[in-house]
Design an enzyme around this catalytic site. Structure first.
Site, mmCIF file in Angstrom:
data_model
loop_
_atom_site.group_PDB
_atom_site.id
_atom_site.type_symbol
_atom_site.label_atom_id
_atom_site.label_comp_id
_atom_site.label_asym_id
_atom_site.label_seq_id
_atom_site.Cartn_x
_atom_site.Cartn_y
_atom_site.Cartn_z
ATOM 1 N N MET A 1 2.039 5.237 6.190
ATOM 2 C CA MET A 1 3.500 5.304 6.265
ATOM 3 C C MET A 1 4.063 5.654 4.884
ATOM 4 S SD MET A 1 4.693 2.595 9.126
ATOM 5 C CE MET A 1 4.646 1.152 8.099
ATOM 6 N N GLY A 2 3.203 6.188 4.024
ATOM 7 C CA GLY A 2 3.674 6.595 2.698
ATOM 8 C C GLY A 2 3.750 5.421 1.742
ATOM 9 N N LYS B 1 -7.500 -4.479 5.007
ATOM 10 C CA LYS B 1 -6.413 -5.448 4.768
ATOM 11 C C LYS B 1 -5.644 -5.719 6.061
ATOM 12 C CE LYS B 1 -2.332 -4.631 3.137
ATOM 13 N NZ LYS B 1 -1.360 -5.351 3.974
ATOM 14 N N HIS C 1 -4.565 3.329 -0.544
ATOM 15 C CA HIS C 1 -4.599 4.553 0.264
ATOM 16 C C HIS C 1 -5.560 5.570 -0.347
ATOM 17 C CE1 HIS C 1 -0.434 3.015 1.293
ATOM 18 N NE2 HIS C 1 -0.958 3.183 2.495
HETATM 19 O O1 PAF Z 1 -1.037 0.896 8.508
HETATM 20 C C1 PAF Z 1 -0.074 1.684 8.566
HETATM 21 O O2 PAF Z 1 0.421 2.177 7.555
HETATM 22 C C2 PAF Z 1 0.528 2.024 9.928
HETATM 23 O O3 PAF Z 1 0.491 0.939 10.781
HETATM 24 C C3 PAF Z 1 -0.136 3.247 10.588
HETATM 25 C C4 PAF Z 1 -1.585 2.995 10.900
HETATM 26 C C5 PAF Z 1 0.000 4.450 9.658
HETATM 27 C C6 PAF Z 1 0.578 3.588 11.905
HETATM 28 O O4 PAF Z 1 1.914 3.887 11.686
#
Ligand code: PAF
Length: 285
Positions: free
Chosen positions: A33-34, A153, A40
């Site tokens: 979700m950025g 996490k 990430h």
């Molecule tokens: O973990 C996340 O950031 C969100 O739940 C995901 C997997 C991108 C789905 O919107």
């Protein structure tokens, strides 16, 4: 591959998958979700270990936020996210709009895994995992990845998505990636940016608490009551009232009274200031 690294529409992403990837190249999807952070980047790095093409989706999914949750103030910093991915220059960044993902408003079709979502975070966030599963299924159909990587996490999310992919025969291998932590032990999370400096110090106790439980397990303790007691003791000393502390089967999320032969997940959630934080450790017998 198309001569660009950012794809902003569903149609262009579908086109990229049709004509931009030559077989037998493998594609990995890192759904996000950025507000990207090192956690990430660890997913992206792991993705390059198993695939030739990596797609990072950045989409703040309205369907997984409750009415009182932080959808409107969730950080949206796409330029910063793309800059952060510069060490992975070939990564395709997929940034669809909500109107493109949900052209007729909320999805009429909802994917649920009810056996695993009425527990842990699902108790406080009804409908959250339906939103996650539905958007992840859509991303799987749009991106058609061979692999999809998720952080440990979000242990419940990882288990639920894995179940969904198995149950619905998505031809995608779900890969879990270990949690990345600050030196204090605090698990990296986009929501950490809501923490005031003193709350960040307090939040580091979450992992200390889980580690105390894991230490008791390491010394041979198997009972939920004793292991979670060790967690509660640290939380209490730090002035944290947990939303839950739970011991569950890491694959099925069934509650455990004892750690048996299967890996167990010791998980917790707590509200610290404006941030609702979650964390877990896996206890492997
Ligand atoms: O973990 C996340 O950031 C969100 O739940 C995901 C997997 C991108 C789905 O919107």
């Amino acid at each position: 591959m198309l001569n660009r690294t950012r794809i902003e529409s569903v149609a262009d992403m579908v086109e990229f998958r049709k004509n931009g990837v030559r077989q037998p190249a493998r594609v990995a999807l890192v759904p996000t979700m950025g507000a990207l952070h090192e956690g990430h980047l660890a997913l992206v790095k792991a993705a390059y270990g198993i695939a030739q093409h990596v797609v990072v989706s950045i989409f703040v999914n309205p369907m997984q936020f409750g009415p009182q949750e932080d959808y409107s103030r969730y950080p949206r910093v796409v330029d910063h996210d793309i800059a952060l991915l510069s060490s992975f220059p070939h990564t395709v960044v997929f940034t669809p709009s909500a109107e493109d993902m949900y052209p007729e408003g909320p999805s009429w079709t909802v994917i649920s895994v009810p056996g695993m979502t009425g527990t842990l975070c699902g108790l406080k966030r009804p409908g959250h995992f339906d939103g996650v599963c539905t958007v992840v299924a859509k991303l799987f159909n749009i991106v058609r990845p061979d692999f999809a990587l998720f952080g440990q996490k979000d242990g419940q999310q990882l288990a639920v998505v894995r179940r969904m992919a198995e149950d619905l025969n998505f031809p995608v291998e779900i890969v879990g990636v270990p949690t990345v932590r600050e030196p204090s032990g605090l698990a990296l999370s986009s929501r950490n940016r809501y923490l005031e400096p003193h709350e960040r110090v307090q939040a580091a106790s979450l992992y200390r608490a889980l580690s105390a439980g894991r230490e008791r397990f390491g010394k041979g303790e198997r009972s939920r009551q004793q292991i979670t007691q060790a967690v509660f003791d640290v939380l209490r000393a730090a002035g944290i009232e947990a939303e839950y502390v739970a011991l569950v089967d890491s694959r099925t999320l069934e509650p455990l009274e004892q750690v048996g032969r299967q890996p167990a997940m010791l998980a917790l959630a707590a509200q610290i200031g404006a941030a609702r934080l979650i964390d877990n450790v896996i206890l492997t017998p």
